[in-house]
Design a protein around this motif. Structure first.
Motif, PDB file in Angstrom:
ATOM      1  N   ILE A 147       0.803  -1.220   0.000  1.00 13.09           N
ATOM      2  CA  ILE A 147       0.000   0.000   0.000  1.00 13.09           C
ATOM      3  C   ILE A 147       0.835   1.268   0.000  1.00 13.09           C
ATOM      4  N   ALA A 148       2.078   1.208   0.514  1.00 14.85           N
ATOM      5  CA  ALA A 148       2.900   2.416   0.577  1.00 14.85           C
ATOM      6  C   ALA A 148       4.367   2.034   0.492  1.00 14.85           C
ATOM      7  N   GLY A 149       5.162   2.938  -0.082  1.00 18.45           N
ATOM      8  CA  GLY A 149       6.587   2.689  -0.212  1.00 18.45           C
ATOM      9  C   GLY A 149       7.331   3.953  -0.567  1.00 18.45           C
ATOM     10  N   SER A 150       8.612   3.801  -0.831  1.00 20.45           N
ATOM     11  CA  SER A 150       9.444   4.946  -1.174  1.00 20.45           C
ATOM     12  C   SER A 150       9.091   5.465  -2.562  1.00 20.45           C
ATOM     13  N   LYS A 151       9.581   6.645  -2.878  1.00 19.92           N
ATOM     14  CA  LYS A 151       9.296   7.241  -4.176  1.00 19.92           C
ATOM     15  C   LYS A 151       9.965   6.489  -5.317  1.00 19.92           C
ATOM     16  N   ASN A 152      10.894   5.599  -5.001  1.00 20.58           N
ATOM     17  CA  ASN A 152      11.541   4.784  -6.025  1.00 20.58           C
ATOM     18  C   ASN A 152      10.844   3.443  -6.229  1.00 20.58           C
ATOM     19  N   GLY A 153       9.808   3.171  -5.443  1.00 22.65           N
ATOM     20  CA  GLY A 153       9.141   1.878  -5.515  1.00 22.65           C
ATOM     21  C   GLY A 153       7.870   1.899  -6.336  1.00 22.65           C
ATOM     22  N   ASN A 154       7.130   0.790  -6.258  1.00 26.44           N
ATOM     23  CA  ASN A 154       5.931   0.611  -7.084  1.00 26.44           C
ATOM     24  C   ASN A 154       4.627   0.793  -6.329  1.00 26.44           C
ATOM     25  N   ALA A 155       4.676   1.035  -5.027  1.00 28.38           N
ATOM     26  CA  ALA A 155       3.444   1.201  -4.260  1.00 28.38           C
ATOM     27  C   ALA A 155       2.749   2.503  -4.655  1.00 28.38           C
ATOM     28  N   PRO A 156       1.424   2.541  -4.619  1.00 26.51           N
ATOM     29  CA  PRO A 156       0.703   3.755  -5.035  1.00 26.51           C
ATOM     30  C   PRO A 156       0.923   4.938  -4.111  1.00 26.51           C
ATOM     31  N   VAL A 157       1.100   4.700  -2.802  1.00 25.74           N
ATOM     32  CA  VAL A 157       1.398   5.781  -1.873  1.00 25.74           C
ATOM     33  C   VAL A 157       2.914   5.951  -1.813  1.00 25.74           C
ATOM     34  N   LYS A 158       3.396   7.138  -2.169  1.00 23.41           N
ATOM     35  CA  LYS A 158       4.829   7.419  -2.228  1.00 23.41           C
ATOM     36  C   LYS A 158       5.241   8.240  -1.012  1.00 23.41           C
ATOM     37  N   LEU A 159       6.190   7.720  -0.251  1.00 20.56           N
ATOM     38  CA  LEU A 159       6.644   8.359   0.971  1.00 20.56           C
ATOM     39  C   LEU A 159       8.069   8.890   0.810  1.00 20.56           C
ATOM     40  N   ASN A 160       8.365   9.934   1.564  1.00 20.02           N
ATOM     41  CA  ASN A 160       9.728  10.461   1.602  1.00 20.02           C
ATOM     42  C   ASN A 160      10.548   9.687   2.633  1.00 20.02           C
TER      43      ASN A 160
END
Length: 235
Positions: A147-160
């Motif tokens: 559901i969430a991951g880093s901005k370099n990943g594939n999850a739809p929610v992008k975290l810093n």
């Protein structure tokens, strides 16, 4: 290293008549210098908000904030002009960055339960941002839903931050293997139901800390879990 954290050992806050919270880490009026965080994970609050009440407009900055809905409906409004209502299984997130004002209100006739999760960002004073995702429930049935991951990943929610969040609902009696790689650690919340992870029983609202070892999850009843995976860190 695997450590069960029973809900009985967490801090229960009933300081506000419309809100009942379970604090996994030090928060608000609860301070324990030995329980401040788990890596970059700073806050996990299991909140129950009474009907027609909630968090009025207040500020945040320099924090990645994710809300995972368990039941009910919660309405968000913020100073960026966003307004949205989320329900069971949906995710709402804010990159508070240089500063944002928001409110979270239960406008309905039933209680709301959610997990409120704060993560320390890897950059300061970033532009604030908001988003929400209404994931189909089937996406987490007997498999991990990213559901969430880093901005370099594939999850739809992008975290810093280099953090991954996974939701899971595992049918009773089923088993699922979860890998926690070398140099990584994971915080697990047993949201609903009960399960056995590497021979340790987790009941509803219990948590677990683990690092650098594979996990075998076997359910004792239908189980709803959240996995928060990140690098090893003393932050």
């Amino acid at each position: 290293m695997t450590r069960r954290i029973p809900v009985e050992a967490m801090h229960r806050s009933r300081e506000i008549e419309w809100l009942e919270s379970i604090f996994h880490f030090s928060f608000a009026g609860y301070y324990n210098k030995n329980n401040m965080n788990f890596g970059v994970l700073r806050v996990v609050n299991d909140d129950v908000i009474r009907e027609h009440s909630g968090f009025e407009t207040h500020p945040h900055n320099d924090m990645e904030i994710v809300s995972y809905m368990v039941r009910g409906a919660l309405t968000h409004r913020d100073s960026l002009g966003n307004a949205s209502t989320i329900r069971r299984g949906a995710v709402q997130y804010m990159s508070a960055g240089s500063g944002i004002l928001h409110s979270e209100i239960n406008e309905g006739d039933e209680e709301v339960r959610l997990l409120q999760i704060w993560i320390r960002p890897d950059v300061k004073n970033a532009p604030p941002a908001y988003g929400d995702y209404k994931f189909p429930w089937e996406g987490r049935r007997n498999k991990l839903l990213h559901i969430a991951g880093s901005k370099n990943g594939n999850a739809p929610v992008k975290l810093n931050q280099d953090v991954n969040m996974y939701a899971l609902e595992l049918d009773s009696g089923n088993t699922l293997d979860v890998q926690v790689a070398h140099g990584r650690q994971c915080y697990i919340v047993q949201i609903e139901g009960s399960s056995d992870i590497n021979g340790i029983t987790l009941n509803e609202r219990d948590a677990m800390e683990t690092a650098q070892e594979p996990l075998r999850v076997t359910t004792q009843s239908v189980s709803h879990l959240l996995f928060i995976e990140m690098g090893l860190s003393a932050a």
